[in-house]
Scaffold this motif. Structure first.
Motif, PDB file in Angstrom:
ATOM      1  N   TYR A 122       0.969  -1.306   0.028  1.00 18.34           N
ATOM      2  CA  TYR A 122       0.128  -0.107  -0.152  1.00 18.34           C
ATOM      3  C   TYR A 122       1.002   1.164   0.001  1.00 18.34           C
ATOM      4  O   TYR A 122       2.179   1.131   0.590  1.00 18.34           O
ATOM      5  N   ILE A 123       0.235   2.361  -0.475  1.00 17.31           N
ATOM      6  CA  ILE A 123       0.959   3.648  -0.423  1.00 17.31           C
ATOM      7  C   ILE A 123       0.145   4.403   0.404  1.00 17.31           C
ATOM      8  O   ILE A 123      -1.034   4.694   0.448  1.00 17.31           O
ATOM      9  N   ASP A 124       0.762   5.165   1.580  1.00 17.06           N
ATOM     10  CA  ASP A 124       0.150   6.109   2.406  1.00 17.06           C
ATOM     11  C   ASP A 124       1.145   7.358   2.269  1.00 17.06           C
ATOM     12  O   ASP A 124       2.145   7.453   3.001  1.00 17.06           O
ATOM     13  N   GLY A 125       0.539   8.165   1.456  1.00 14.17           N
ATOM     14  CA  GLY A 125       1.102   9.462   1.288  1.00 14.17           C
ATOM     15  C   GLY A 125       2.568   9.344   0.777  1.00 14.17           C
ATOM     16  O   GLY A 125       2.638   8.754  -0.436  1.00 14.17           O
ATOM     17  N   ASP A 126       3.538   9.493   1.550  1.00 11.01           N
ATOM     18  CA  ASP A 126       5.151   9.499   1.101  1.00 11.01           C
ATOM     19  C   ASP A 126       5.728   8.030   1.523  1.00 11.01           C
ATOM     20  O   ASP A 126       6.959   8.018   1.440  1.00 11.01           O
ATOM     21  N   ARG A 127       4.925   7.211   1.751  1.00 13.45           N
ATOM     22  CA  ARG A 127       5.421   5.836   2.554  1.00 13.45           C
ATOM     23  C   ARG A 127       4.669   4.564   1.760  1.00 13.45           C
ATOM     24  O   ARG A 127       3.568   4.439   1.417  1.00 13.45           O
ATOM     25  N   PHE A 128       5.646   3.626   1.448  1.00 14.03           N
ATOM     26  CA  PHE A 128       5.224   2.542   1.083  1.00 14.03           C
ATOM     27  C   PHE A 128       4.994   1.498   2.519  1.00 14.03           C
ATOM     28  O   PHE A 128       5.847   1.464   3.287  1.00 14.03           O
ATOM     29  N   LEU A 129       3.819   0.672   2.409  1.00 18.03           N
ATOM     30  CA  LEU A 129       3.645  -0.165   3.421  1.00 18.03           C
ATOM     31  C   LEU A 129       3.417  -1.580   2.881  1.00 18.03           C
ATOM     32  O   LEU A 129       2.809  -1.875   2.098  1.00 18.03           O
ATOM     33  N   LEU A 130       4.635  -2.590   3.006  1.00 17.52           N
ATOM     34  CA  LEU A 130       4.565  -3.654   2.546  1.00 17.52           C
ATOM     35  C   LEU A 130       4.522  -4.763   3.622  1.00 17.52           C
ATOM     36  O   LEU A 130       5.371  -4.777   4.402  1.00 17.52           O
ATOM     37  N   ILE A 131       3.561  -5.508   3.522  1.00 13.97           N
ATOM     38  CA  ILE A 131       3.091  -6.608   4.547  1.00 13.97           C
ATOM     39  C   ILE A 131       3.935  -7.898   4.255  1.00 13.97           C
ATOM     40  O   ILE A 131       3.899  -8.405   2.929  1.00 13.97           O
ATOM     41  N   CYS A 132       4.771  -8.336   5.069  1.00 13.15           N
ATOM     42  CA  CYS A 132       5.256  -9.582   4.707  1.00 13.15           C
ATOM     43  C   CYS A 132       5.079 -10.682   5.547  1.00 13.15           C
ATOM     44  O   CYS A 132       5.181 -10.575   6.821  1.00 13.15           O
ATOM     45  N   GLY A 133       4.983 -11.980   5.018  1.00 16.63           N
ATOM     46  CA  GLY A 133       4.731 -13.178   5.924  1.00 16.63           C
ATOM     47  C   GLY A 133       5.883 -13.490   6.618  1.00 16.63           C
ATOM     48  O   GLY A 133       5.994 -14.368   7.643  1.00 16.63           O
ATOM     49  N   ALA A 134       7.139 -12.841   6.645  1.00 17.80           N
ATOM     50  CA  ALA A 134       8.113 -13.117   7.413  1.00 17.80           C
ATOM     51  C   ALA A 134       7.974 -12.727   8.767  1.00 17.80           C
ATOM     52  O   ALA A 134       8.919 -13.042   9.760  1.00 17.80           O
ATOM     53  N   GLY A 135       7.224 -11.935   8.821  1.00 18.63           N
ATOM     54  CA  GLY A 135       6.723 -11.591  10.314  1.00 18.63           C
ATOM     55  C   GLY A 135       6.668  -9.980  10.782  1.00 18.63           C
ATOM     56  O   GLY A 135       6.703  -9.507  11.801  1.00 18.63           O
ATOM     57  N   HIS A 136       6.726  -9.082   9.626  1.00 18.28           N
ATOM     58  CA  HIS A 136       6.761  -7.763   9.759  1.00 18.28           C
ATOM     59  C   HIS A 136       6.225  -7.156   8.686  1.00 18.28           C
ATOM     60  O   HIS A 136       5.895  -7.575   7.446  1.00 18.28           O
ATOM     61  N   VAL A 137       6.117  -5.704   8.936  1.00 18.05           N
ATOM     62  CA  VAL A 137       5.793  -4.885   7.785  1.00 18.05           C
ATOM     63  C   VAL A 137       6.704  -3.853   7.523  1.00 18.05           C
ATOM     64  O   VAL A 137       7.440  -3.484   8.473  1.00 18.05           O
ATOM     65  N   ASP A 138       7.218  -3.601   6.255  1.00 14.04           N
ATOM     66  CA  ASP A 138       8.379  -2.766   5.993  1.00 14.04           C
ATOM     67  C   ASP A 138       7.629  -1.402   5.769  1.00 14.04           C
ATOM     68  O   ASP A 138       6.717  -1.312   4.770  1.00 14.04           O
ATOM     69  N   VAL A 139       8.180  -0.346   6.467  1.00 16.34           N
ATOM     70  CA  VAL A 139       7.782   1.022   5.938  1.00 16.34           C
ATOM     71  C   VAL A 139       9.053   1.829   5.432  1.00 16.34           C
ATOM     72  O   VAL A 139       9.976   2.109   5.921  1.00 16.34           O
ATOM     73  N   SER A 140       8.888   2.358   3.992  1.00 20.68           N
ATOM     74  CA  SER A 140       9.766   2.992   3.594  1.00 20.68           C
ATOM     75  C   SER A 140       9.372   3.993   2.669  1.00 20.68           C
ATOM     76  O   SER A 140       8.093   4.349   2.526  1.00 20.68           O
ATOM     77  N   SER A 141      10.114   4.893   2.238  1.00 24.88           N
ATOM     78  CA  SER A 141       9.601   6.301   1.729  1.00 24.88           C
ATOM     79  C   SER A 141       9.696   6.054   0.361  1.00 24.88           C
ATOM     80  O   SER A 141      10.242   5.317  -0.182  1.00 24.88           O
ATOM     81  N   THR A 142       8.691   6.822  -0.185  1.00 30.54           N
ATOM     82  CA  THR A 142       8.299   6.791  -1.827  1.00 30.54           C
ATOM     83  C   THR A 142       9.409   7.499  -2.633  1.00 30.54           C
ATOM     84  O   THR A 142       9.627   7.330  -3.663  1.00 30.54           O
ATOM     85  N   LYS A 143       9.979   8.244  -1.738  1.00 28.93           N
ATOM     86  CA  LYS A 143      10.904   9.479  -2.478  1.00 28.93           C
ATOM     87  C   LYS A 143      12.437   9.006  -2.331  1.00 28.93           C
ATOM     88  O   LYS A 143      13.266   9.224  -3.204  1.00 28.93           O
ATOM     89  N   ASP A 144      12.910   8.162  -1.224  1.00 28.17           N
ATOM     90  CA  ASP A 144      14.265   8.132  -0.874  1.00 28.17           C
ATOM     91  C   ASP A 144      14.354   6.301  -1.127  1.00 28.17           C
ATOM     92  O   ASP A 144      14.423   5.579  -0.114  1.00 28.17           O
ATOM     93  N   ALA A 145      14.784   5.803  -2.463  1.00 26.42           N
ATOM     94  CA  ALA A 145      15.134   4.578  -2.689  1.00 26.42           C
ATOM     95  C   ALA A 145      16.020   4.134  -1.915  1.00 26.42           C
ATOM     96  O   ALA A 145      16.313   2.928  -1.783  1.00 26.42           O
ATOM     97  N   GLY A 146      17.289   4.998  -1.406  1.00 28.58           N
ATOM     98  CA  GLY A 146      18.310   4.210  -0.615  1.00 28.58           C
ATOM     99  C   GLY A 146      18.163   4.042   0.850  1.00 28.58           C
ATOM    100  O   GLY A 146      19.087   3.561   1.320  1.00 28.58           O
ATOM    101  N   GLY A 147      17.164   4.628   1.155  1.00 22.94           N
ATOM    102  CA  GLY A 147      16.879   4.360   2.794  1.00 22.94           C
ATOM    103  C   GLY A 147      16.440   3.272   3.025  1.00 22.94           C
ATOM    104  O   GLY A 147      15.788   2.305   2.424  1.00 22.94           O
ATOM    105  N   GLU A 148      16.888   2.765   4.338  1.00 24.72           N
ATOM    106  CA  GLU A 148      16.411   1.327   4.908  1.00 24.72           C
ATOM    107  C   GLU A 148      15.130   1.511   5.324  1.00 24.72           C
ATOM    108  O   GLU A 148      14.770   2.623   6.187  1.00 24.72           O
TER     109      GLU A 148
END
Length: 106
Positions: free
Chosen positions: A38-64
């Motif tokens: 999902y996209i929430d404003g300037d954040r990606f919300l990626l749900i993963c069966g590995a046991g967490h959600v990755d929250v990352s910037s839509t603008k900063d591709a290099g950020g963890e």
């Protein structure tokens, strides 16, 4: 420029592409066993069966990404923008009942 995002399971990655040409704009590492994105404003919300959600910037591709713990196998979710809430379903496993987690995004 219009773009779209894709989540890959193997190898685990989050990729942004140009919508008109399909060219890759950026590729970054992501959590394993990705299912919902999902996209929430300037954040990606990626749900993963590995046991967490990755929250990352839509603008900063290099950020963890920031990883928010959920539960193993919890790969299905629903983002409700009006509630600023990501709901994540965790399946029953090992005698632990299924749960629904609410993660506030604001």
């Amino acid at each position: 420029m219009q773009s779209f995002a894709l989540a890959y399971r193997l190898p685990a990655a989050l990729q942004v592409r140009d919508a008109a040409k399909g060219d890759v704009i950026s590729t970054r590492s992501a959590c394993g066993d990705a299912d919902d994105l999902y996209i929430d404003g300037d954040r990606f919300l990626l749900i993963c069966g590995a046991g967490h959600v990755d929250v990352s910037s839509t603008k900063d591709a290099g950020g963890e990404p920031v990883r928010v713990s959920t539960a193993a196998g919890a790969r299905t979710g629903l983002f409700v923008p009006d509630l600023k809430t990501l709901f994540v379903a965790a399946p029953a496993r090992g005698g632990v009942p299924a749960t629904l987690r609410e993660l506030k995004t604001s």
